[in-house]
Design an enzyme around this catalytic site. Structure first.
Site, short mmCIF file in Angstrom:
data_model
loop_
_atom_site.label_atom_id
_atom_site.label_comp_id
_atom_site.label_asym_id
_atom_site.label_seq_id
_atom_site.Cartn_x
_atom_site.Cartn_y
_atom_site.Cartn_z
N LYS A 1 24.09 4.82 21.66
CA LYS A 1 24.53 4.00 22.80
C LYS A 1 24.94 2.58 22.36
O LYS A 1 24.66 2.16 21.23
CB LYS A 1 23.41 3.94 23.84
CG LYS A 1 23.10 5.31 24.46
CD LYS A 1 22.15 5.16 25.64
CE LYS A 1 21.82 6.50 26.26
NZ LYS A 1 20.98 6.35 27.48
N TYR B 1 27.82 11.36 33.25
CA TYR B 1 26.49 11.26 33.87
C TYR B 1 26.52 11.66 35.35
O TYR B 1 25.63 11.25 36.10
CB TYR B 1 25.95 9.85 33.72
CG TYR B 1 25.35 9.54 32.35
CD1 TYR B 1 24.24 10.24 31.88
CD2 TYR B 1 25.89 8.55 31.54
CE1 TYR B 1 23.68 9.96 30.65
CE2 TYR B 1 25.33 8.26 30.30
CZ TYR B 1 24.22 8.96 29.86
OH TYR B 1 23.65 8.68 28.64
N PHE C 1 19.46 4.39 39.56
CA PHE C 1 19.84 3.68 38.34
C PHE C 1 21.28 4.00 37.89
O PHE C 1 21.73 3.51 36.86
CB PHE C 1 18.85 3.99 37.21
CG PHE C 1 18.70 5.46 36.89
CD1 PHE C 1 19.60 6.11 36.07
CD2 PHE C 1 17.63 6.18 37.40
CE1 PHE C 1 19.46 7.47 35.76
CE2 PHE C 1 17.48 7.54 37.10
CZ PHE C 1 18.41 8.18 36.28
N ARG D 1 15.61 15.86 20.57
CA ARG D 1 14.81 15.18 21.60
C ARG D 1 13.48 14.68 21.03
O ARG D 1 13.01 13.60 21.38
CB ARG D 1 14.61 16.09 22.81
CG ARG D 1 15.93 16.30 23.56
CD ARG D 1 15.79 17.16 24.77
NE ARG D 1 15.09 16.50 25.86
CZ ARG D 1 15.62 15.58 26.67
NH1 ARG D 1 16.87 15.17 26.48
NH2 ARG D 1 14.93 15.07 27.65
N THR E 1 12.31 8.87 27.03
CA THR E 1 13.45 8.11 27.58
C THR E 1 13.14 6.62 27.65
O THR E 1 13.99 5.78 27.32
CB THR E 1 13.78 8.63 29.00
OG1 THR E 1 14.01 10.04 28.91
CG2 THR E 1 15.01 7.96 29.58
N ARG F 1 13.77 5.91 19.58
CA ARG F 1 13.66 4.95 20.68
C ARG F 1 12.53 3.94 20.45
O ARG F 1 12.67 2.77 20.80
CB ARG F 1 13.53 5.68 22.00
CG ARG F 1 14.88 6.26 22.45
CD ARG F 1 14.72 7.20 23.60
NE ARG F 1 15.98 7.60 24.20
CZ ARG F 1 16.14 8.74 24.88
NH1 ARG F 1 15.12 9.59 25.03
NH2 ARG F 1 17.31 9.02 25.41
N ASN G 1 18.45 2.32 25.65
CA ASN G 1 17.46 3.15 24.94
C ASN G 1 18.05 3.87 23.72
O ASN G 1 17.59 4.93 23.33
CB ASN G 1 16.75 4.10 25.91
CG ASN G 1 17.66 5.18 26.49
OD1 ASN G 1 18.88 5.11 26.33
ND2 ASN G 1 17.08 6.16 27.14
N HIS H 1 21.27 9.07 23.44
CA HIS H 1 21.21 10.15 24.43
C HIS H 1 21.23 11.46 23.67
O HIS H 1 21.90 11.56 22.64
CB HIS H 1 22.44 10.10 25.37
CG HIS H 1 22.62 11.37 26.15
ND1 HIS H 1 21.94 11.62 27.30
CD2 HIS H 1 23.35 12.48 25.89
CE1 HIS H 1 22.27 12.84 27.75
NE2 HIS H 1 23.13 13.37 26.90
N GLU I 1 28.27 19.19 27.41
CA GLU I 1 28.45 17.82 26.89
C GLU I 1 29.31 17.81 25.64
O GLU I 1 30.12 16.89 25.44
CB GLU I 1 27.08 17.19 26.63
CG GLU I 1 26.30 16.95 27.91
CD GLU I 1 24.95 16.29 27.69
OE1 GLU I 1 24.29 16.00 28.70
OE2 GLU I 1 24.56 16.05 26.54
P1 CMP Z 1 19.87 9.41 28.87
O1 CMP Z 1 19.14 10.39 28.05
O2 CMP Z 1 21.16 8.90 28.37
O3 CMP Z 1 20.12 10.05 30.34
C1 CMP Z 1 20.28 9.26 31.49
C2 CMP Z 1 19.93 7.82 31.26
O4 CMP Z 1 19.64 7.06 32.42
C3 CMP Z 1 18.66 7.73 30.43
O5 CMP Z 1 18.90 8.15 29.12
C4 CMP Z 1 18.29 6.26 30.61
O6 CMP Z 1 18.93 5.42 29.66
C5 CMP Z 1 18.87 5.92 32.00
N1 CMP Z 1 17.83 5.63 32.98
C6 CMP Z 1 17.65 4.45 33.60
N2 CMP Z 1 16.61 4.52 34.44
C7 CMP Z 1 16.11 5.76 34.37
C8 CMP Z 1 15.02 6.44 35.00
N3 CMP Z 1 14.23 5.85 35.88
N4 CMP Z 1 14.79 7.74 34.66
C9 CMP Z 1 15.59 8.37 33.77
N5 CMP Z 1 16.64 7.77 33.13
C10 CMP Z 1 16.89 6.48 33.44
#
Ligand code: CMP
Length: 137
Positions: free
Chosen positions: A9, A49, A57, A85, A91, A102, A112, A115, A126
């Site tokens: 990211k 997304y 969010f 993962r 996350t 992370r 973070n 992804h 994806e």
């Molecule tokens: P990612 O794995 O890219 O998938 C969706 C993204 O939304 C996640 O990582 C986070 O960076 C972002 N995000 C922000 N707030 C939240 C939340 N409360 N729960 C899950 N993902 C979140």
């Protein structure tokens, strides 16, 4: 053998740690089958997304993902989806296990660092979003 999609990211690209993150993948049995650096448009990020479009969010997520370039890769290996993962960690970096990407490189739940696809089915969707078949080798 599985394939999964990884995105490094904008926060991690800005920190110049692309190589350090890819090393985590390569050192743990994953192989880079495709890779490119690109700037997502707002339409790209909203489409990628779309599954989160009703979450509170979503706006911040899209703002963040278009804030700078990203590096997208197809990672290949045994149990690649779960392995990626595991290497990424939770996350929210505050909850990510020590030694995960992370925990080591991320600042917040939005910024973070990475992804990764959450299932084999989503990995296929994806990967097709970013790569043509001939780009995956
Ligand atoms: P990612 O794995 O890219 O998938 C969706 C993204 O939304 C996640 O990582 C986070 O960076 C972002 N995000 C922000 N707030 C939240 C939340 N409360 N729960 C899950 N993902 C979140």
């Amino acid at each position: 053998m599985e394939q999964t999609l990884s995105i490094i990211k904008p926060d991690a690209v800005a920190k110049n740690v692309i190589g350090k993150i890819i090393d985590r993948f390569e050192s743990n049995g994953l192989r880079v089958a495709a890779m490119k650096k690109l700037q997502l448009s707002r339409a790209d990020a909203e489409a990628f997304y779309a599954v989160h479009k009703d979450r509170p969010f979503f706006g911040e997520l899209v703002d963040f993902m278009v804030s700078g370039p990203v590096v997208v890769s197809v990672l290949e290996g045994e149990n690649a989806v779960a392995k990626n993962r595991e290497l990424m960690g939770a996350t929210d970096p505050k909850e990510a296990a020590p030694g995960t990407i992370r925990a080591d490189f991320a600042e917040s739940i939005d910024a973070n660092a990475v992804h990764g696809s959450d299932s084999l089915e989503n990995a296929a969707i994806e990967i097709a979003f970013f790569f043509a078949k001939r780009e995956i080798v």
